[in-house]
Design an enzyme around this catalytic site. Sequence first.
Site, mmCIF file in Angstrom:
data_model
loop_
_atom_site.group_PDB
_atom_site.id
_atom_site.type_symbol
_atom_site.label_atom_id
_atom_site.label_comp_id
_atom_site.label_asym_id
_atom_site.label_seq_id
_atom_site.Cartn_x
_atom_site.Cartn_y
_atom_site.Cartn_z
ATOM 1 N N SER A 73 -36.815 -87.067 6.631
ATOM 2 C CA SER A 73 -35.953 -86.044 7.214
ATOM 3 C C SER A 73 -34.527 -86.561 7.364
ATOM 4 C CB SER A 73 -36.545 -85.567 8.535
ATOM 5 O OG SER A 73 -35.959 -84.360 8.961
ATOM 6 N N ASP A 117 -40.542 -80.752 5.924
ATOM 7 C CA ASP A 117 -40.150 -81.999 6.580
ATOM 8 C C ASP A 117 -41.262 -83.050 6.575
ATOM 9 O OD1 ASP A 117 -39.507 -83.908 8.790
ATOM 10 O OD2 ASP A 117 -37.832 -82.532 9.098
#
Length: 307
Positions: A41, A155
Site C-alpha cells: 500500500s 490493497d
Amino acid sequence: MKPVNISLVLSSGGARGLVHIGAIQALEEAGFRITAIAGTSMGSLVAGMYACGSLDEYRKFMNGLTRLDVIRLMDLAVSKTGIIKGEKVFGEMKRFIGNTLIEDLPIPFAAVAADINNHTEVVFREGDLLTAIRASSAIPSVLTPVTKDGALLVDGGVVNPLPMEHVTVPEGNLLVAVNVNAPHKMKANPAKKETVPEEANEAATESVIEKARHLINKKWNSMTSGNSERTPVSGIFTIVHNSFELMQHKLTLNALEKQTPDILLNIPVNIADTFDFHRAKELIELGYEEMKSELARTEKQRRNIPA
C-alpha cells in the site's frame, strides 16, 4: 564508517506511511545503504519512489500539499467499488514514476496486493511500477480496485501489511522494517487523570474526506434506523475502515511472530488518520526522529549500554 547494506520493508497505513520517507532519510544519514526494498500500500508507493530515484521530488510535492489540495486530488465518486476513483492522485504519481518497469529498477523491488477474486496474495516483481503501486494501494471500499489478467486487485494490507518475506535479503544484509500499524499510543490527560487516545487531542486535524465519510455513514444509518442498538459512530464506512485497521494490526503481529527484523520501527496507528496527507511535513519529520531514536536504542543494545 563503511556503509551497512540493508533490505527495507515498509508497511501499509495510508497517510501514516509518510513516516517511511523520514525513516529512510535517517537510515541513510546513519550510514545504511538500501539495496533491496518492498512494501504494501503506502509502503509500496514510498518504496517505488525510492527505487526509481524520485523520493526527494515526491517529498517536496507532499510537503507542499494543503488540505484543499488533497481534497482536489481525491476524485470522490461513491460507487459500488469505492468512493475514490484514483485517476487524479495516480496521475500525479505518474509525473514522478513515468512508465518505469520494475525489472529496470536499480535495486530489487516488490509490492504486495490481494486478489479478491481468487483469494490469493499477488506480489509484483516485474511489470509496470505504477500499476503495481496502484493495485497495492486500493483500500477496500475507498479506492476502486485494479483489474489485471482476470484478477481483481485491492490493497495488500488485506493479506500482508508488512511483507518481510518478499524483500530480497542478500547475504550480509540487515533486515529493517517500518510498521505504522502498531497499537494505539495513549497519553495522560492531567485534567481527567486518565489516559486518552492521542487523536482526542484538540490539535488533531479532521480527516480530509470526513464529509464523504459522514454522508456515507448517514445513508447507512438511515437504512438501518430500526436497529435500536446502533451507536452514533456506526456506519458502513466507519465499520469497514476500523475493521481494516484492526486486521492489518493482527496480521502484522502474526508476521512479526514468524520473523524478527534486525531493526524494527513501530509507529502507533493513531498518530494520523488514513487520509491525513496534508500533514506530510509533520509525519515525515516524525519518521526521521523516531528512526534516529530507534537506531540509537538498537546501538546501545548491541553494545550492552544501559538505556
